[in-house]
Design a protein around this motif. Structure first.
Motif, mmCIF file in Angstrom:
data_model
loop_
_atom_site.group_PDB
_atom_site.id
_atom_site.type_symbol
_atom_site.label_atom_id
_atom_site.label_comp_id
_atom_site.label_asym_id
_atom_site.label_seq_id
_atom_site.Cartn_x
_atom_site.Cartn_y
_atom_site.Cartn_z
ATOM 1 N N ALA A 181 -26.963 20.350 33.296
ATOM 2 C CA ALA A 181 -26.158 19.131 33.426
ATOM 3 C C ALA A 181 -26.535 18.120 32.351
ATOM 4 O O ALA A 181 -25.672 17.491 31.735
ATOM 5 N N VAL A 182 -27.853 17.970 32.117
ATOM 6 C CA VAL A 182 -28.321 17.026 31.102
ATOM 7 C C VAL A 182 -27.876 17.479 29.712
ATOM 8 O O VAL A 182 -27.432 16.675 28.892
ATOM 9 N N TYR A 183 -27.965 18.776 29.485
ATOM 10 C CA TYR A 183 -27.529 19.337 28.205
ATOM 11 C C TYR A 183 -26.071 18.999 27.939
ATOM 12 O O TYR A 183 -25.710 18.526 26.859
ATOM 13 N N LYS A 184 -25.234 19.209 28.956
ATOM 14 C CA LYS A 184 -23.796 18.961 28.789
ATOM 15 C C LYS A 184 -23.488 17.487 28.613
ATOM 16 O O LYS A 184 -22.546 17.098 27.941
ATOM 17 N N MET A 185 -24.315 16.654 29.269
ATOM 18 C CA MET A 185 -24.135 15.218 29.155
ATOM 19 C C MET A 185 -24.522 14.754 27.759
ATOM 20 O O MET A 185 -23.885 13.920 27.148
ATOM 21 N N ARG A 186 -25.598 15.341 27.270
ATOM 22 C CA ARG A 186 -26.160 14.907 25.999
ATOM 23 C C ARG A 186 -25.367 15.461 24.814
ATOM 24 O O ARG A 186 -25.163 14.789 23.819
ATOM 25 N N TRP A 187 -24.990 16.715 24.953
ATOM 26 C CA TRP A 187 -24.273 17.361 23.859
ATOM 27 C C TRP A 187 -22.992 18.004 24.376
ATOM 28 O O TRP A 187 -22.916 19.241 24.479
ATOM 29 N N PRO A 188 -21.997 17.193 24.729
ATOM 30 C CA PRO A 188 -20.752 17.759 25.288
ATOM 31 C C PRO A 188 -20.064 18.706 24.307
ATOM 32 O O PRO A 188 -19.300 19.578 24.723
ATOM 33 N N HIS A 189 -20.321 18.540 23.013
ATOM 34 C CA HIS A 189 -19.680 19.423 22.031
ATOM 35 C C HIS A 189 -20.685 20.388 21.427
ATOM 36 O O HIS A 189 -20.487 20.909 20.338
ATOM 37 N N GLY A 190 -21.777 20.605 22.137
ATOM 38 C CA GLY A 190 -22.784 21.524 21.631
ATOM 39 C C GLY A 190 -23.977 20.762 21.063
ATOM 40 O O GLY A 190 -23.901 19.575 20.770
ATOM 41 N N TYR A 191 -25.057 21.483 20.919
ATOM 42 C CA TYR A 191 -26.313 20.887 20.472
ATOM 43 C C TYR A 191 -26.178 20.203 19.111
ATOM 44 O O TYR A 191 -25.511 20.706 18.208
ATOM 45 N N GLN A 192 -26.794 19.034 19.000
ATOM 46 C CA GLN A 192 -26.942 18.411 17.693
ATOM 47 C C GLN A 192 -28.293 17.731 17.630
ATOM 48 O O GLN A 192 -28.646 16.939 18.508
ATOM 49 N N CYS A 193 -29.026 18.052 16.595
ATOM 50 C CA CYS A 193 -30.368 17.501 16.452
ATOM 51 C C CYS A 193 -30.298 16.008 16.172
ATOM 52 O O CYS A 193 -29.568 15.567 15.294
ATOM 53 N N PRO A 194 -31.056 15.191 16.914
ATOM 54 C CA PRO A 194 -31.034 13.743 16.684
ATOM 55 C C PRO A 194 -31.708 13.353 15.373
ATOM 56 O O PRO A 194 -31.501 12.253 14.873
ATOM 57 N N GLU A 195 -32.518 14.251 14.830
ATOM 58 C CA GLU A 195 -33.249 13.943 13.602
ATOM 59 C C GLU A 195 -32.433 14.245 12.354
ATOM 60 O O GLU A 195 -32.314 13.425 11.464
ATOM 61 N N CYS A 196 -31.890 15.452 12.307
ATOM 62 C CA CYS A 196 -31.232 15.879 11.066
ATOM 63 C C CYS A 196 -29.760 16.234 11.282
ATOM 64 O O CYS A 196 -29.044 16.527 10.329
ATOM 65 N N GLY A 197 -29.308 16.210 12.505
ATOM 66 C CA GLY A 197 -27.903 16.524 12.771
ATOM 67 C C GLY A 197 -27.594 18.008 12.775
ATOM 68 O O GLY A 197 -26.442 18.401 12.878
ATOM 69 N N GLY A 198 -28.641 18.811 12.662
ATOM 70 C CA GLY A 198 -28.452 20.254 12.667
ATOM 71 C C GLY A 198 -27.888 20.752 13.988
ATOM 72 O O GLY A 198 -28.126 20.154 15.039
ATOM 73 N N GLU A 199 -27.129 21.799 13.915
ATOM 74 C CA GLU A 199 -26.485 22.302 15.127
ATOM 75 C C GLU A 199 -27.077 23.607 15.613
ATOM 76 O O GLU A 199 -26.592 24.202 16.564
ATOM 77 N N LYS A 200 -28.105 24.062 14.929
ATOM 78 C CA LYS A 200 -28.741 25.298 15.366
ATOM 79 C C LYS A 200 -30.090 25.000 15.979
ATOM 80 O O LYS A 200 -30.846 24.177 15.476
ATOM 81 N N TYR A 201 -30.376 25.673 17.061
ATOM 82 C CA TYR A 201 -31.649 25.461 17.715
ATOM 83 C C TYR A 201 -32.122 26.769 18.316
ATOM 84 O O TYR A 201 -31.344 27.696 18.505
#
Ligand SMILES: [Zn+2]
Length: 75
Positions: A30-50
């Motif tokens: 739930a937190v993941y979806k709230m935080r990244w509704p469009h998928g993961y994005q790194c708060p530091e570099c904006g990277g989308e892979k994790y």
């Protein structure tokens, strides 16, 4: 005047909240979806892979290795 104590709003009761987010696994999702509704994005570099470090319950950015823990929000 009688006090009836705290009344939870229908649909927002603590019980249904726990039903929905009862387990840590469900909460993290739930937190993941709230935080990244469009998928993961790194708060530091904006990277989308994790990669997920399951043993430590961390998300680690594949680009800058920044680590995020979602579990503190679930306790
Ligand atoms: Zn990053």
């Amino acid at each position: 005047m009688a006090k009836n104590g705290v009344q939870f709003q229908k649909g927002l009761s603590l019980t249904s909240f726990l039903d929905q987010y009862g387990t840590e696994e469900q909460c993290r999702e739930a937190v993941y979806k709230m935080r990244w509704p469009h998928g993961y994005q790194c708060p530091e570099c904006g990277g989308e892979k994790y990669s997920e470090i399951k043993t430590r319950k961390l998300f680690q950015c594949s680009q800058c290795r920044h680590q995020i823990s979602l579990t503190p929000l679930c306790q």
